[in-house]
Design an enzyme around this catalytic site. Structure first.
Site, PDB file in Angstrom:
ATOM      1  N   GLY A 198       1.072  -1.669  -0.117  1.00 25.15           N
ATOM      2  CA  GLY A 198      -0.092  -0.610   0.180  1.00 25.15           C
ATOM      3  C   GLY A 198       0.430   1.432  -0.019  1.00 25.15           C
ATOM      4  O   GLY A 198       0.898   1.839   1.515  1.00 25.15           O
ATOM      5  N   HIS A 218      -8.135  -2.100   3.057  1.00 21.61           N
ATOM      6  CA  HIS A 218      -8.583  -1.780   4.671  1.00 21.61           C
ATOM      7  C   HIS A 218      -9.865  -3.008   5.155  1.00 21.61           C
ATOM      8  O   HIS A 218     -10.701  -3.044   6.133  1.00 21.61           O
ATOM      9  CB  HIS A 218      -9.164  -1.234   4.949  1.00 21.61           C
ATOM     10  CG  HIS A 218      -7.898   0.147   5.082  1.00 21.61           C
ATOM     11  ND1 HIS A 218      -8.174   1.239   5.743  1.00 21.61           N
ATOM     12  CD2 HIS A 218      -6.566  -0.377   5.866  1.00 21.61           C
ATOM     13  CE1 HIS A 218      -7.155   1.861   5.865  1.00 21.61           C
ATOM     14  NE2 HIS A 218      -6.725   0.862   6.138  1.00 21.61           N
TER      15      HIS A 218
HETATM   16  N1  SAH Z   1       0.636   3.813   2.449  1.00 23.37           N
HETATM   17  C1  SAH Z   1       0.091   5.508   1.866  1.00 23.37           C
HETATM   18  C2  SAH Z   1      -1.242   4.485   1.865  1.00 23.37           C
HETATM   19  C3  SAH Z   1      -1.648   3.881   0.963  1.00 23.37           C
HETATM   20  S1  SAH Z   1      -3.520   4.153   0.546  1.00 23.37           S
HETATM   21  C4  SAH Z   1       0.768   7.013   2.040  1.00 23.37           C
HETATM   22  O1  SAH Z   1       1.771   6.742   2.944  1.00 23.37           O
HETATM   23  O2  SAH Z   1       0.385   8.062   2.405  1.00 23.37           O
HETATM   24  C5  SAH Z   1      -3.436   1.994   0.665  1.00 23.37           C
HETATM   25  C6  SAH Z   1      -2.945   1.550  -0.855  1.00 23.37           C
HETATM   26  O3  SAH Z   1      -2.881   0.317  -0.983  1.00 23.37           O
HETATM   27  C7  SAH Z   1      -3.898   1.962  -1.776  1.00 23.37           C
HETATM   28  O4  SAH Z   1      -2.987   2.811  -2.886  1.00 23.37           O
HETATM   29  C8  SAH Z   1      -4.306   0.996  -3.157  1.00 23.37           C
HETATM   30  O5  SAH Z   1      -4.354   0.757  -4.573  1.00 23.37           O
HETATM   31  C9  SAH Z   1      -3.783  -0.321  -2.014  1.00 23.37           C
HETATM   32  N2  SAH Z   1      -4.212  -1.718  -3.030  1.00 23.37           N
HETATM   33  C10 SAH Z   1      -5.242  -1.667  -1.830  1.00 23.37           C
HETATM   34  N3  SAH Z   1      -5.662  -3.388  -2.063  1.00 23.37           N
HETATM   35  C11 SAH Z   1      -4.511  -3.858  -2.617  1.00 23.37           C
HETATM   36  C12 SAH Z   1      -4.272  -4.683  -3.031  1.00 23.37           C
HETATM   37  N4  SAH Z   1      -5.063  -5.998  -2.783  1.00 23.37           N
HETATM   38  N5  SAH Z   1      -3.178  -5.273  -3.979  1.00 23.37           N
HETATM   39  C13 SAH Z   1      -2.191  -4.153  -3.758  1.00 23.37           C
HETATM   40  N6  SAH Z   1      -2.674  -2.677  -3.501  1.00 23.37           N
HETATM   41  C14 SAH Z   1      -3.655  -2.834  -2.579  1.00 23.37           C
HETATM   42 MG    MG Z   2      -2.452   3.890   5.823  1.00 19.76          MG
END
Ligand code: SAH
Ligand code: MG
Length: 226
Positions: free
Chosen positions: A56, A154
């Site tokens: 993520g 989430h």
């Molecule tokens: N760490 C980041 C926030 C992440 S938000 C920060 O510091 O701002 C969550 C991210 O998880 C999103 O970009 C979304 O595309 C990714 N995501 C959600 N489910 C996922 C999955 N099953 N596989 C890969 N990426 C995923």
């Molecule tokens: Mg987060």
């Protein structure tokens, strides 16, 4: 939970001012206090000489900190994200940012912003971005990791798959870091699946809690059982 600390100890690594400024300027979902705890944990784990992994990345905000910790430790930061956004980031939802939509396709694409973020911070060379769904990448994975940062989807389905797919790759002494852990449903914005994963990790007997900062939990792998 006597060993849990909520403040930064003086021996913990802190990012240089330029890195902290880049982190603060980057789009994303992590406050500074949690970022500092993430950086300290990543720096410590980097001493194992194994890669650091993030699930993520969104636009690269937290990645800046992992990349800089990896650079300092002489290891690589790996990121896993399909860059199409989580459920709550889609058009019409609370966390949607219209700037993350690819104008040609009309779907979210945070990869361009992610790459710009790392390029501007001068950290591109320390990051290998794996673009795809977390469980599909995990299914192919075989290298031990010093650090696993769970900050992807989430829903219970996604958070559980991230834990099951990646935690077993953590080397002994490595750190599992989980974001958006909200024990009280009153505080949660996007569900309590990360909290349930955190409870599961603790119940596994394979981890010892190191610290808690905001919604960020740091656990050390201290045994088998995964
Ligand atoms: N760490 C980041 C926030 C992440 S938000 C920060 O510091 O701002 C969550 C991210 O998880 C999103 O970009 C979304 O595309 C990714 N995501 C959600 N489910 C996922 C999955 N099953 N596989 C890969 N990426 C995923
Ligand atoms: Mg987060």
């Amino acid at each position: 939970m006597g060993s849990v600390q909520t403040r930064t100890a003086s021996h913990e690594a802190t990012p240089a001012p330029a890195i902290l400024a880049a982190f603060e300027a980057a789009k994303g979902f992590m406050p500074v206090d949690e970022g500092l705890a993430l950086y300290a944990a990543a720096s410590e784990a980097g001493r194992l000489g194994l890669p650091l992994l993030e699930i993520g990345s969104y636009c690269g905000r937290s990645t800046i900190l992992l990349a800089d910790a990896a650079r300092a430790a002489g290891v690589t930061a790996l990121t896993v994200d399909h860059h199409r956004g989580s459920e709550e980031q889609q058009p019409g939802w609370d966390y949607h940012d219209p700037q993350t939509v690819d104008p040609e396709l009309g779907v979210m694409d945070t990869l361009p912003a992610f790459r710009r973020t790392l390029h501007r911070a001068g950290l591109e060379d320390h990051v290998v971005a794996l673009v795809g769904r977390s469980p599909r990448v995990a299914a192919l994975w075989g290298t031990p990791l010093a650090f696993v940062f769970v900050d992807g989807g989430h829903t219970d389905e996604h958070a559980t798959a991230d834990y099951e797919g990646w935690a077993p790759h953590l080397a002994e002494g490595g750190l599992l870091v989980i974001h958006d852990v909200f024990p009280d449903p009153v505080d949660e914005f996007t569900g309590q699946a990360p909290y349930r994963v955190y409870l599961r990790a603790r119940a596994s007997g394979a981890f010892t809690e190191v610290s808690a900062t905001g919604s960020l939990r740091v656990l050390r792998r201290t045994g088998p059982g995964l």
